[in-house]
Design a protein around this motif. Structure first.
Motif, PDB file in Angstrom:
ATOM      1  N   PRO A 141      15.135  -4.935  26.547  1.00  0.00           N
ATOM      2  CA  PRO A 141      14.740  -6.384  26.439  1.00  0.00           C
ATOM      3  C   PRO A 141      15.998  -7.037  25.783  1.00  0.00           C
ATOM      4  CG  PRO A 141      13.133  -5.259  25.595  1.00  0.00           C
ATOM      5  CD  PRO A 141      14.227  -4.245  26.036  1.00  0.00           C
ATOM      6  N   ARG A 142      16.986  -6.474  25.384  1.00  0.00           N
ATOM      7  CA  ARG A 142      18.252  -6.916  24.577  1.00  0.00           C
ATOM      8  C   ARG A 142      19.413  -6.725  25.750  1.00  0.00           C
ATOM      9  NH1 ARG A 142      16.933  -5.602  18.646  1.00  0.00           N
ATOM     10  NH2 ARG A 142      15.163  -7.003  18.347  1.00  0.00           N
ATOM     11  N   LYS A 143      19.188  -6.538  26.832  1.00  0.00           N
ATOM     12  CA  LYS A 143      20.525  -6.330  27.816  1.00  0.00           C
ATOM     13  C   LYS A 143      21.309  -7.469  28.020  1.00  0.00           C
ATOM     14  CE  LYS A 143      20.992  -4.914  32.588  1.00  0.00           C
ATOM     15  NZ  LYS A 143      20.595  -4.334  33.883  1.00  0.00           N
ATOM     16  N   ALA A 144      20.904  -8.736  27.974  1.00  0.00           N
ATOM     17  CA  ALA A 144      21.846  -9.828  28.157  1.00  0.00           C
ATOM     18  C   ALA A 144      22.575  -9.932  26.975  1.00  0.00           C
ATOM     19  CB  ALA A 144      21.095 -11.063  28.363  1.00  0.00           C
ATOM     20  N   GLY A 145      22.365  -9.761  25.885  1.00  0.00           N
ATOM     21  CA  GLY A 145      23.028  -9.801  24.498  1.00  0.00           C
ATOM     22  C   GLY A 145      23.831  -8.596  24.445  1.00  0.00           C
ATOM     23  N   LEU A 146      23.511  -7.317  25.118  1.00  0.00           N
ATOM     24  CA  LEU A 146      24.216  -6.331  24.937  1.00  0.00           C
ATOM     25  C   LEU A 146      25.679  -6.540  25.836  1.00  0.00           C
ATOM     26  CD1 LEU A 146      24.785  -3.063  24.581  1.00  0.00           C
ATOM     27  CD2 LEU A 146      23.493  -2.723  26.600  1.00  0.00           C
TER      28      LEU A 146
ATOM     29  N   GLY B 193      15.895   3.874  26.059  1.00  0.00           N
ATOM     30  CA  GLY B 193      14.984   3.018  27.112  1.00  0.00           C
ATOM     31  C   GLY B 193      15.682   3.153  28.159  1.00  0.00           C
ATOM     32  N   TYR B 194      16.818   3.639  28.528  1.00  0.00           N
ATOM     33  CA  TYR B 194      17.885   3.596  29.813  1.00  0.00           C
ATOM     34  C   TYR B 194      18.078   4.844  29.977  1.00  0.00           C
ATOM     35  CZ  TYR B 194      19.592  -1.069  28.762  1.00  0.00           C
ATOM     36  OH  TYR B 194      19.426  -2.579  28.464  1.00  0.00           O
ATOM     37  N   ASP B 195      17.742   4.909  31.586  1.00  0.00           N
ATOM     38  CA  ASP B 195      18.046   6.344  32.128  1.00  0.00           C
ATOM     39  C   ASP B 195      19.344   6.327  33.137  1.00  0.00           C
ATOM     40  OD1 ASP B 195      15.808   7.743  31.577  1.00  0.00           O
ATOM     41  OD2 ASP B 195      14.513   6.576  32.884  1.00  0.00           O
ATOM     42  N   GLU B 196      19.970   5.041  33.072  1.00  0.00           N
ATOM     43  CA  GLU B 196      21.243   5.110  33.684  1.00  0.00           C
ATOM     44  C   GLU B 196      22.139   3.796  33.002  1.00  0.00           C
ATOM     45  OE1 GLU B 196      20.157   2.347  37.911  1.00  0.00           O
ATOM     46  OE2 GLU B 196      19.788   4.678  37.581  1.00  0.00           O
TER      47      GLU B 196
END
Length: 78
Positions: A14-19, A39-42
Motif C-alpha cells: 500500500p505504500r509503493k508510491a512513497g517507496l 508482502g512482495y514476491d518480486e
C-alpha cells in the motif's frame, strides 16, 4: 577515511508510491540502501536498477517472514 552510509527501510504494497519516491531521493545520498519488502514476491519494476540496492522480498511465496516495520532492522546483525 570515508565512512560508508547505509540506509535501511521496510515497506509494504500500500505504500509503493512513497517507496519509489523515497528510494529515488535517498539512493544518490548513500553507499547502500537496504529494503525489506513485506508482502512482495518480486521487486517492483519502478525501483531503479542499482548495485547499491540490497532487497529482501518477504511476500507470501518467500522464505523471509513478514516483519512489518521491524524489517528495517534485518541488517543489524551484519
Amino acid at each position: 577515511m570515508k565512512k560508508e552510509i547505509t540506509v535501511t527501510m521496510a515497506s509494504f504494497p500500500p505504500r509503493k508510491a512513497g517507496l519509489i519516491l523515497t528510494v529515488n531521493a535517498i539512493l544518490p545520498q548513500c553507499d547502500r540502501l537496504c529494503l525489506y519488502l513485506n508482502g512482495y514476491d518480486e521487486v517492483p519494476e519502478e525501483l531503479p536498477k542499482s548495485d547499491k540496492l540490497e532487497i529482501v522480498l518477504a511476500g507470501p511465496n518467500s522464505d523471509a517472514p513478514d516483519k512489518g516495520s521491524q524489517g528495517k532492522h534485518h541488517w543489524l546483525a551484519k
